[in-house]
Design an enzyme around this catalytic site. Structure first.
Site, mmCIF file in Angstrom:
data_model
loop_
_atom_site.group_PDB
_atom_site.id
_atom_site.type_symbol
_atom_site.label_atom_id
_atom_site.label_comp_id
_atom_site.label_asym_id
_atom_site.label_seq_id
_atom_site.Cartn_x
_atom_site.Cartn_y
_atom_site.Cartn_z
ATOM 1 N N MET A 49 0.826 -1.205 0.000
ATOM 2 C CA MET A 49 0.000 0.000 0.000
ATOM 3 C C MET A 49 0.863 1.258 0.000
ATOM 4 O O MET A 49 0.653 2.174 -0.804
ATOM 5 C CB MET A 49 -0.943 -0.019 1.205
ATOM 6 C CG MET A 49 -1.817 1.217 1.338
ATOM 7 S SD MET A 49 -1.064 2.557 2.289
ATOM 8 C CE MET A 49 -1.103 1.885 3.943
ATOM 9 N N TYR A 52 2.533 2.003 -3.414
ATOM 10 C CA TYR A 52 1.647 2.550 -4.438
ATOM 11 C C TYR A 52 1.056 3.898 -4.048
ATOM 12 O O TYR A 52 0.678 4.679 -4.923
ATOM 13 C CB TYR A 52 0.552 1.549 -4.797
ATOM 14 C CG TYR A 52 1.097 0.414 -5.626
ATOM 15 C CD1 TYR A 52 1.445 0.615 -6.963
ATOM 16 C CD2 TYR A 52 1.312 -0.841 -5.073
ATOM 17 C CE1 TYR A 52 1.977 -0.412 -7.724
ATOM 18 C CE2 TYR A 52 1.840 -1.880 -5.829
ATOM 19 C CZ TYR A 52 2.171 -1.657 -7.150
ATOM 20 O OH TYR A 52 2.707 -2.673 -7.905
ATOM 21 N N GLU A 53 0.986 4.195 -2.765
ATOM 22 C CA GLU A 53 0.476 5.495 -2.322
ATOM 23 C C GLU A 53 1.526 6.593 -2.457
ATOM 24 O O GLU A 53 1.228 7.673 -2.944
ATOM 25 C CB GLU A 53 -0.005 5.422 -0.868
ATOM 26 C CG GLU A 53 -1.307 4.682 -0.680
ATOM 27 C CD GLU A 53 -2.515 5.397 -1.265
ATOM 28 O OE1 GLU A 53 -2.545 6.646 -1.305
ATOM 29 O OE2 GLU A 53 -3.449 4.688 -1.691
ATOM 30 N N SER A 54 2.756 6.326 -1.999
ATOM 31 C CA SER A 54 3.743 7.405 -1.890
ATOM 32 C C SER A 54 5.131 7.055 -2.398
ATOM 33 O O SER A 54 6.017 7.909 -2.375
ATOM 34 C CB SER A 54 3.881 7.819 -0.423
ATOM 35 O OG SER A 54 4.474 6.756 0.317
ATOM 36 N N SER A 127 -5.340 2.163 -3.661
ATOM 37 C CA SER A 127 -4.153 1.476 -4.181
ATOM 38 C C SER A 127 -4.039 0.068 -3.608
ATOM 39 O O SER A 127 -3.600 -0.847 -4.308
ATOM 40 C CB SER A 127 -2.889 2.273 -3.878
ATOM 41 O OG SER A 127 -2.680 2.336 -2.480
#
Length: 156
Positions: A49, A52-54, A127
């Site tokens: 997670m 894909y987020e940051s 995500s």
């Protein structure tokens, strides 16, 4: 000319506190904070997670079409989880959004635990739904030399 030099120095100072984590370093931080198995999710879920987020970047900010913004390594939303001084917010984590932008991620982790403890669980992150849910997450821990066990089952 001097004004632009001052701006560069200010921006550089702001980024000194930010960090882009290496995957295994982040995995160890997450495990030490008790996230392995928290609400049924593994370190693999969290790494996937956050990637894909940051991209594991603590300084990442995303501005949404609705006027809210998402902050930090877990992209916590200003409408719900933190206060940014702009967006009306529930501020369920009782914190300023800018506190999520430094290398010290314990406060980010504590807030993310609140997100996962909500009814949505990790589905709160699009995500995670698109890239992590139902996938073999063992690759996220490969080479990290830690005790955490990857999740190979589909969470229902």
């Amino acid at each position: 000319m001097q004004v632009s030099g001052t701006i560069v120095v200010i921006l550089m100072a702001a980024n000194v506190e930010a960090k882009i984590y290496e995957r295994c370093d982040l995995a160890k931080k997450l495990e030490a904070a008790g996230l392995n198995g928290f609400k049924g999710y593994t370190i693999g879920d969290w790494l996937c997670m956050a990637h894909y987020e940051s991209g594991f970047d603590t300084s990442f900010v995303n501005h949404n079409p609705d006027g809210s913004s998402e902050y930090g390594i877990f992209q916590l939303n200003s409408a719900w989880w933190c206060y940014n001084g702009v967006t009306p917010s529930e501020n369920l984590c009782h914190m300023d959004c800018h506190e999520l932008l430094n290398r010290h991620i314990l406060d980010d982790i504590m807030c993310a635990k609140k997100v996962v403890s909500s009814e949505s669980g990790m589905s709160a992150w699009d995500s995670w739904n698109q890239h992590c849910y139902g996938y073999d997450l063992s690759e996220w821990l490969r080479g990290c030399h830690m005790n955490a066990k990857p999740n190979k089952k589909i969470i229902s």
